[in-house]
Motif scaffolding. Structure first.
Motif, mmCIF file in Angstrom:
data_model
loop_
_atom_site.group_PDB
_atom_site.id
_atom_site.type_symbol
_atom_site.label_atom_id
_atom_site.label_comp_id
_atom_site.label_asym_id
_atom_site.label_seq_id
_atom_site.Cartn_x
_atom_site.Cartn_y
_atom_site.Cartn_z
ATOM 1 N N ILE A 42 0.836 -1.202 0.000
ATOM 2 C CA ILE A 42 0.000 0.000 0.000
ATOM 3 C C ILE A 42 0.875 1.257 0.000
ATOM 4 C CG2 ILE A 42 -1.667 1.357 1.331
ATOM 5 C CD1 ILE A 42 -2.816 -1.294 2.354
ATOM 6 N N GLY A 43 1.909 1.273 0.866
ATOM 7 C CA GLY A 43 2.786 2.440 0.968
ATOM 8 C C GLY A 43 3.517 2.740 -0.320
ATOM 9 N N VAL A 44 4.053 1.704 -0.954
ATOM 10 C CA VAL A 44 4.797 1.899 -2.199
ATOM 11 C C VAL A 44 3.853 2.323 -3.324
ATOM 12 C CG1 VAL A 44 6.164 0.735 -3.968
ATOM 13 C CG2 VAL A 44 6.659 0.340 -1.556
ATOM 14 N N SER A 45 2.653 1.765 -3.347
ATOM 15 C CA SER A 45 1.679 2.147 -4.376
ATOM 16 C C SER A 45 1.307 3.621 -4.244
ATOM 17 C CB SER A 45 0.425 1.271 -4.257
ATOM 18 O OG SER A 45 0.720 -0.077 -4.559
ATOM 19 N N LEU A 46 1.097 4.075 -3.007
ATOM 20 C CA LEU A 46 0.755 5.480 -2.791
ATOM 21 C C LEU A 46 1.924 6.400 -3.131
ATOM 22 C CD1 LEU A 46 -1.267 5.259 0.562
ATOM 23 C CD2 LEU A 46 -2.176 5.647 -1.735
ATOM 24 N N SER A 47 3.141 5.979 -2.765
ATOM 25 C CA SER A 47 4.307 6.831 -3.007
ATOM 26 C C SER A 47 4.613 6.954 -4.500
ATOM 27 C CB SER A 47 5.533 6.275 -2.279
ATOM 28 O OG SER A 47 5.951 5.047 -2.847
ATOM 29 N N GLY A 48 4.173 5.975 -5.289
ATOM 30 C CA GLY A 48 4.448 6.001 -6.713
ATOM 31 C C GLY A 48 3.457 6.807 -7.533
ATOM 32 N N ARG A 49 2.449 7.350 -6.860
ATOM 33 C CA ARG A 49 1.465 8.160 -7.587
ATOM 34 C C ARG A 49 2.111 9.429 -8.127
ATOM 35 N NH1 ARG A 49 -3.386 8.960 -3.486
ATOM 36 N NH2 ARG A 49 -4.090 10.316 -5.200
ATOM 37 N N LYS A 50 1.675 9.853 -9.304
ATOM 38 C CA LYS A 50 2.242 11.034 -9.929
ATOM 39 C C LYS A 50 1.824 12.306 -9.188
ATOM 40 C CE LYS A 50 2.389 9.002 -14.563
ATOM 41 N NZ LYS A 50 1.940 9.126 -15.975
ATOM 42 N N PRO A 51 2.636 13.373 -9.293
ATOM 43 C CA PRO A 51 2.275 14.651 -8.666
ATOM 44 C C PRO A 51 0.905 15.132 -9.155
ATOM 45 C CG PRO A 51 4.544 14.692 -9.423
ATOM 46 C CD PRO A 51 3.939 13.447 -9.979
ATOM 47 N N ASP A 52 0.165 15.763 -8.270
ATOM 48 C CA ASP A 52 -1.120 16.328 -8.650
ATOM 49 C C ASP A 52 -1.187 17.783 -8.199
ATOM 50 O OD1 ASP A 52 -1.786 16.270 -5.867
ATOM 51 O OD2 ASP A 52 -2.446 14.189 -6.091
ATOM 52 N N ARG A 53 -2.333 18.382 -8.341
ATOM 53 C CA ARG A 53 -2.473 19.804 -8.033
ATOM 54 C C ARG A 53 -2.203 20.110 -6.561
ATOM 55 N NH1 ARG A 53 -7.713 23.382 -10.011
ATOM 56 N NH2 ARG A 53 -6.830 25.462 -9.518
#
Length: 309
Positions: free
Chosen positions: A67-78
């Motif tokens: 879960i942590g790695v999946s969240l950290s890999g999300r692209k930058p957003d607004r």
């Protein structure tokens, strides 16, 4: 220049590696838990049954990593323009707390057994429990090194924390082995003593993991040796007269770099921009962990040019 250039993993490759290692970890822990539980029941070993529960709890820690790695890999957003890399630090801190609690539980059980130790009513466990403990030690040590190697490849604190969960399970199995063997040899007190030693080792690992994650959360700078290597790379770029200042900060598993260089102040703006861009690319290419390098160009004064010549 930078030595020992390893394979560079992009976000997608790193995520895939973590998911693959985590899937293997979950399968291995489930199989080990079932094996140790059956061995504990058949061989009448309370230590092995407890060890089976410990292996089952490792599935929870691996899910936290995923879960942590999946969240950290999300692209930058607004709302998160610098990305989400610190979510991996949060996962590592959670795992460190879980690891510390596991170690405390093992140590507490050992202390209670010593304080209330009595040989009356002790049931001698069978040999099957010893064999299960040996298999668990071998498999979990292999999983520790397998997971640790993957964590080092992508500089993943969460995956490294999960590797230490495998090591804690290996140590727990070692304690179970000592306790079972001690009971069979007539020294059942060895079991709680081993538990206390294992507790100390696990707490040390948990503290190191938590401290590393905290450093990455509070923008700690990279080691001075890395900064020196960066200065060498920067100073080697054409047009750079001097490296005035360099600042670094850890952002999860990534590094941000801010550099000030001096260049000839009489040259066109486009040339100064080209020099800064070359420095930017050189740093990011030479140091794969660098997510972004910001470069500011200071004009070199005529008097300074005279002194340099």
């Amino acid at each position: 220049m930078v030595k020992n250039r390893a394979k560079i993993y992009d976000a997608a490759e790193a995520h895939q590696l973590v998911m693959s290692v985590s899937a293997i970890s979950i399968v291995v822990n489930i199989l080990l838990s079932v094996m140790k539980l059956l061995a504990g029941i058949i061989a009448r070993s309370g230590a092995m049954i407890s060890d089976a529960v410990h292996s089952a709890s490792d599935v929870f820690s691996t899910i936290i990593v995923m879960i942590g790695v999946s969240l950290s890999g999300r692209k930058p957003d607004r709302e998160h323009q610098y990305g989400h890399e610190r979510m991996e630090c949060v996962a590592a801190m959670v795992l460190a707390v879980v690891l510390a609690a596991t170690g405390f539980g093992i140590g507490y059980t050992g202390v209670v057994k010593i304080l209330h130790f009595s040989e009356d009513g002790i049931e001698i466990p069978g040999r099957l429990a010893l064999g299960a403990a040996v298999i668990s030690i071998i498999v979990k040590e292999w999983m520790y090194w397998f997971t640790r190697k993957a964590a080092e490849r992508i500089n993943s604190g969460a995956l490294m924390a999960d590797a230490w969960h495998h090591r804690s399970d290996s140590l727990s199995s070692a304690g179970a082995f000592v306790g079972i063997l001690g009971a069979r040899l007539g020294y059942p007190v060895l079991d709680p003593l081993a538990s206390i030693v294992i507790c100390i080792l696990i707490e040390k690992a948990a503290f190191d993991i938590f401290r590393d994650a905290m450093d990455k959360m509070v923008d700690k700078s990279v080691p001075e040796a890395v900064v020196r290597d960066m200065k060498v790379v920067i100073a080697g770029q054409k047009g750079v007269a001097r490296v005035d200042e360099i600042k670094t900060r850890l952002f999860g598993a990534k590094i941000y770099v801010d550099v000030e260089i001096a260049a000839d102040g009489n040259q066109p703006l486009t040339e100064g921009h080209r020099i800064a861009e070359n420095v930017h690319h050189a740093v990011e290419e030479s140091f794969p962990a660098v997510k972004h390098c910001m470069v500011h160009v200071n004009p070199l004064l005529p008097t300074e040019k005279t002194k340099r010549s």
